[in-house]
Design a protein around this motif. Structure first.
Motif, PDB file in Angstrom:
ATOM      1  N   TYR A 146       0.797  -1.233   0.000  1.00  0.00           N
ATOM      2  CA  TYR A 146       0.000   0.000   0.000  1.00  0.00           C
ATOM      3  C   TYR A 146       0.832   1.287   0.000  1.00  0.00           C
ATOM      4  O   TYR A 146       0.362   2.341   0.414  1.00  0.00           O
ATOM      5  N   ARG A 184      11.670  -1.064 -12.536  1.00  0.00           N
ATOM      6  CA  ARG A 184      11.535  -1.266 -11.089  1.00  0.00           C
ATOM      7  C   ARG A 184      10.119  -1.705 -10.711  1.00  0.00           C
ATOM      8  O   ARG A 184       9.929  -2.553  -9.842  1.00  0.00           O
ATOM      9  N   GLN A 214      -2.367 -15.556  -4.961  1.00  0.00           N
ATOM     10  CA  GLN A 214      -3.076 -14.880  -3.866  1.00  0.00           C
ATOM     11  C   GLN A 214      -2.514 -13.462  -3.742  1.00  0.00           C
ATOM     12  O   GLN A 214      -1.328 -13.275  -3.459  1.00  0.00           O
ATOM     13  N   PHE A 216      -3.462  -9.478  -5.637  1.00  0.00           N
ATOM     14  CA  PHE A 216      -3.444  -8.973  -7.020  1.00  0.00           C
ATOM     15  C   PHE A 216      -2.996  -7.512  -7.009  1.00  0.00           C
ATOM     16  O   PHE A 216      -3.647  -6.632  -7.529  1.00  0.00           O
ATOM     17  N   ASP A 240      -7.842 -10.995  -4.149  1.00  0.00           N
ATOM     18  CA  ASP A 240      -7.379  -9.781  -3.478  1.00  0.00           C
ATOM     19  C   ASP A 240      -8.018  -9.768  -2.100  1.00  0.00           C
ATOM     20  O   ASP A 240      -8.585 -10.775  -1.659  1.00  0.00           O
ATOM     21  N   ASN A 277     -10.412 -16.960  -0.146  1.00  0.00           N
ATOM     22  CA  ASN A 277      -8.956 -16.906  -0.201  1.00  0.00           C
ATOM     23  C   ASN A 277      -8.341 -18.203   0.310  1.00  0.00           C
ATOM     24  O   ASN A 277      -7.316 -18.668  -0.189  1.00  0.00           O
ATOM     25  N   ALA A 291       1.099 -13.819  -2.811  1.00  0.00           N
ATOM     26  CA  ALA A 291       1.634 -12.479  -3.127  1.00  0.00           C
ATOM     27  C   ALA A 291       0.832 -11.421  -2.367  1.00  0.00           C
ATOM     28  O   ALA A 291       0.561 -10.349  -2.885  1.00  0.00           O
ATOM     29  N   ALA A 292       0.424 -11.761  -1.131  1.00  0.00           N
ATOM     30  CA  ALA A 292      -0.332 -10.782  -0.337  1.00  0.00           C
ATOM     31  C   ALA A 292       0.422 -10.509   0.968  1.00  0.00           C
ATOM     32  O   ALA A 292       1.398  -9.749   0.971  1.00  0.00           O
ATOM     33  N   LEU A 293       0.003 -11.146   2.036  1.00  0.00           N
ATOM     34  CA  LEU A 293       0.599 -10.843   3.339  1.00  0.00           C
ATOM     35  C   LEU A 293       1.213 -12.093   3.964  1.00  0.00           C
ATOM     36  O   LEU A 293       1.106 -13.195   3.426  1.00  0.00           O
ATOM     37  N   ASN A 340      11.324 -13.237  -4.065  1.00  0.00           N
ATOM     38  CA  ASN A 340      10.886 -11.851  -4.284  1.00  0.00           C
ATOM     39  C   ASN A 340      12.046 -10.852  -4.238  1.00  0.00           C
ATOM     40  O   ASN A 340      11.817  -9.637  -4.150  1.00  0.00           O
TER      41      ASN A 340
HETATM   42  P1  NAD Z   1       0.178  -4.322  -2.894  1.00  0.00           P
HETATM   43  O1  NAD Z   1      -0.329  -3.453  -1.837  1.00  0.00           O
HETATM   44  O2  NAD Z   1       0.460  -3.747  -4.240  1.00  0.00           O
HETATM   45  O3  NAD Z   1      -0.794  -5.580  -3.108  1.00  0.00           O
HETATM   46  C1  NAD Z   1      -1.238  -6.404  -2.086  1.00  0.00           C
HETATM   47  C2  NAD Z   1      -2.379  -7.230  -2.634  1.00  0.00           C
HETATM   48  O4  NAD Z   1      -2.761  -8.212  -1.665  1.00  0.00           O
HETATM   49  C3  NAD Z   1      -3.640  -6.419  -2.938  1.00  0.00           C
HETATM   50  O5  NAD Z   1      -4.222  -6.916  -4.138  1.00  0.00           O
HETATM   51  C4  NAD Z   1      -4.555  -6.734  -1.746  1.00  0.00           C
HETATM   52  O6  NAD Z   1      -5.917  -6.614  -2.090  1.00  0.00           O
HETATM   53  C5  NAD Z   1      -4.171  -8.172  -1.521  1.00  0.00           C
HETATM   54  N1  NAD Z   1      -4.504  -8.664  -0.188  1.00  0.00           N
HETATM   55  C6  NAD Z   1      -4.425  -8.046   1.003  1.00  0.00           C
HETATM   56  N2  NAD Z   1      -4.839  -8.872   1.974  1.00  0.00           N
HETATM   57  C7  NAD Z   1      -5.201 -10.018   1.372  1.00  0.00           C
HETATM   58  C8  NAD Z   1      -5.719 -11.256   1.825  1.00  0.00           C
HETATM   59  N3  NAD Z   1      -5.948 -11.461   3.121  1.00  0.00           N
HETATM   60  N4  NAD Z   1      -5.949 -12.226   0.920  1.00  0.00           N
HETATM   61  C9  NAD Z   1      -5.717 -12.025  -0.390  1.00  0.00           C
HETATM   62  N5  NAD Z   1      -5.241 -10.880  -0.872  1.00  0.00           N
HETATM   63  C10 NAD Z   1      -4.984  -9.900  -0.012  1.00  0.00           C
HETATM   64  O7  NAD Z   1       1.483  -5.001  -2.263  1.00  0.00           O
HETATM   65  P2  NAD Z   1       2.699  -5.674  -3.025  1.00  0.00           P
HETATM   66  O8  NAD Z   1       3.755  -4.661  -3.189  1.00  0.00           O
HETATM   67  O9  NAD Z   1       2.201  -6.435  -4.191  1.00  0.00           O
HETATM   68  O10 NAD Z   1       3.202  -6.679  -1.901  1.00  0.00           O
HETATM   69  C11 NAD Z   1       2.618  -7.959  -1.718  1.00  0.00           C
HETATM   70  C12 NAD Z   1       3.602  -8.830  -0.941  1.00  0.00           C
HETATM   71  O11 NAD Z   1       4.816  -8.904  -1.670  1.00  0.00           O
HETATM   72  C13 NAD Z   1       3.962  -8.308   0.452  1.00  0.00           C
HETATM   73  O12 NAD Z   1       4.207  -9.405   1.315  1.00  0.00           O
HETATM   74  C14 NAD Z   1       5.261  -7.571   0.197  1.00  0.00           C
HETATM   75  O13 NAD Z   1       6.045  -7.440   1.374  1.00  0.00           O
HETATM   76  C15 NAD Z   1       5.876  -8.488  -0.830  1.00  0.00           C
HETATM   77  N6  NAD Z   1       6.918  -7.863  -1.618  1.00  0.00           N
HETATM   78  C16 NAD Z   1       6.629  -6.812  -2.451  1.00  0.00           C
HETATM   79  C17 NAD Z   1       7.659  -6.237  -3.167  1.00  0.00           C
HETATM   80  C18 NAD Z   1       7.425  -5.126  -4.144  1.00  0.00           C
HETATM   81  O14 NAD Z   1       8.379  -4.688  -4.791  1.00  0.00           O
HETATM   82  N7  NAD Z   1       6.202  -4.658  -4.318  1.00  0.00           N
HETATM   83  C19 NAD Z   1       8.984  -6.712  -3.026  1.00  0.00           C
HETATM   84  C20 NAD Z   1       9.218  -7.793  -2.189  1.00  0.00           C
HETATM   85  C21 NAD Z   1       8.185  -8.365  -1.482  1.00  0.00           C
END
Ligand code: NAD
Length: 413
Positions: A146, A184, A214, A216, A240, A277, A291-293, A340
């Protein structure tokens, strides 16, 4: 009280520390962040009230270089979560061999309830609050859950106002127009795709692979897009925070991206069935991508996971107990600190470009990323084979030994 993310991170560290024969002193040093800052951020809201938000910044180890790690905005952010994520960042940077240590930040907030102006004031306020401990040569933030390129632009700008200097290299994940790197935005997903390709080359997998994702957002939706362009994959389910959808014949990913953009959710996508989910995690697919939490695959549901490969784009999606169950079931888990790491790798490329005044093409970024991810995957797989351990244990052994060595070379007194 439940063990939680910090407990899992420490358990993985303990196993690797044992395997590496770490000295008690080095072990003690690496167990907790070098520095942890807790801040209160007053923000003037649109209705004139002042709300005070709680934020954190953690710097775990800087033995291998400046602390590096994203900033998370989420109502469930906690001090322990930020600590755990900063520890993970130390291992992640070490696995891919980039000269950074581990950092992480977070603010307890619900960004969906903030106006654009409130979000900007909060982001600037957070940077003011942590400005004394960050900097291009000490701690370099980036986006996480976020937070996005726009937020990074506000933060960079605020830091420049405080320091009185133009310093593009304070923060990564910026828009390209203000010093960001090409590639990036999709680096985390692309890095995951490169290691998945390596893994597929190692085993006997079907010619067409079904994939469930998991989450989006930045990581999950971008991977869906990349996979849908590669004829080998069929994205059959995604979710999501509002719920999950499925289509056995495959989802039309470009149409789904447009639907999410228009409606704010994957739900209601024409022709797809809805599921929970939890059900998505148990689908009989070739590849499952959390790919969520964190904490999504636990000892309660690990036995029901139907995938052959798990590609952890999220940080900490699998608990250590679940990991053991998956390993015994013969499921290949490509662990977060490897899967990741593409995001932080291209963040490093961005920082290198900012410091040198150079601008790389997207092709240069992607081909360097591919090399880093392939080399890292092969190094981890080599340790897994030599020591007869799972990929997570192998990645931790590689990472912890590198961070420990740097810590010991610097010496402690
Ligand atoms: P983001 O905020 O862009 O997306 C998160 C997504 O997860 C959203 O679609 C949200 O609706 C969904 N979500 C939230 N809670 C959920 C649940 N309980 N069940 C299913 N979906 C759920 O975040 P992001 O950047 O894509 O990050 C996602 C994960 O990847 C995190 O763990 C983050 O730490 C990790 N990550 C991200 C990056 C990056 O560059 N963006 C790099 C390394 C790790």
């Amino acid at each position: 009280m439940a063990e939680g993310f910090l407990g899992w991170a420490n358990r993985n560290f303990d196993l690797a520390a044992d395997a590496c024969g770490l000295s008690p002193s080095t072990r003690r040093i690496l167990l907790e962040p070098e520095r942890f800052l807790h801040v209160a951020i007053p923000v003037k809201m649109d209705d004139g009230r002042v709300e005070v938000f709680t934020g954190f910044r953690s710097q775990h180890s800087t033995s291998r270089g400046p602390a590096k790690g994203g900033i998370r905005y989420h109502p469930l952010v906690s001090a322990d979560e930020v600590r755990a994520l900063s520890i993970l960042m130390s291992w992640k940077c070490a696995v891919v061999g980039i000269p950074f240590g581990g950092g992480k930040g977070g603010v307890i907030c619900d960004p969906s309830k903030l106006s654009k102006g409130e979000l900007e004031r909060l982001s600037r306020g957070y940077i003011r609050a942590i400005s004394k401990i960050i900097g291009p040569a000490s701690d370099i933030p980036a986006p996480d859950v976020y937070t996005d390129a726009q937020i990074m632009a506000w933060m960079e700008d605020e830091y420049e106002r405080i320091s009185g200097k133009k310093s593009f290299s304070l923060i990564t994940g910026k828009p390209v127009e203000v010093g960001g790197s090409l590639g990036r935005g999709e680096a985390t997903a692309r890095g995951g795709y490169f290691v998945l390709e390596e893994a597929l080359g190692d085993g006997d997998y079907p010619a067409k692979l079904s994939v469930a994702i998991q989450g989006f957002g930045n990581a999950g939706a971008t991977l869906a897009r990349i996979l849908s362009k590669d004829g080998r994959f069929l994205v059959v389910a995604v979710s999501d925070s509002k719920g999950a959808i499925r289509s056995e014949t495959g989802l039309d990913v470009p149409a789904l991206l447009a639907h999410k953009e228009r409606t704010g959710s994957v739900l209601g996508f024409p022709g797809a069935k809805e599921l929970s989910n939890g059900e998505l995690l148990e689908l009989p697919v070739d590849v499952l991508v959390p790919a969520a939490l964190e904490g999504q695959i636990t000892k309660e549901n690990a036995g029901a996971v139907g995938a052959k490969i798990i590609l952890e784009l999220a940080n900490g999606p699998t608990t250590p107990d679940a990991d053991e169950i998956l390993r015994k079931a013969g499921i290949l888990v490509i662990p977060d600190i490897l899967a990741n790491a593409g995001g932080v790798t291209v963040s490093y490329f961005e920082w290198v470009q900012n410091n040198s005044g150079d601008v790389w093409t997207e092709g240069q970024v992607n081909s360097r990323l591919e090399g880093v991810m392939q080399d890292s995957y092969r190094a981890v797989r080599g340790i897994a084979k030599d020591r007869s351990v799972g990929m997570r244990a192998a990645a931790y052994i590689l990472a912890v030994s590198r961070v420990a060595r740097a810590t010991e070379l610097r010496g402690f007194y």
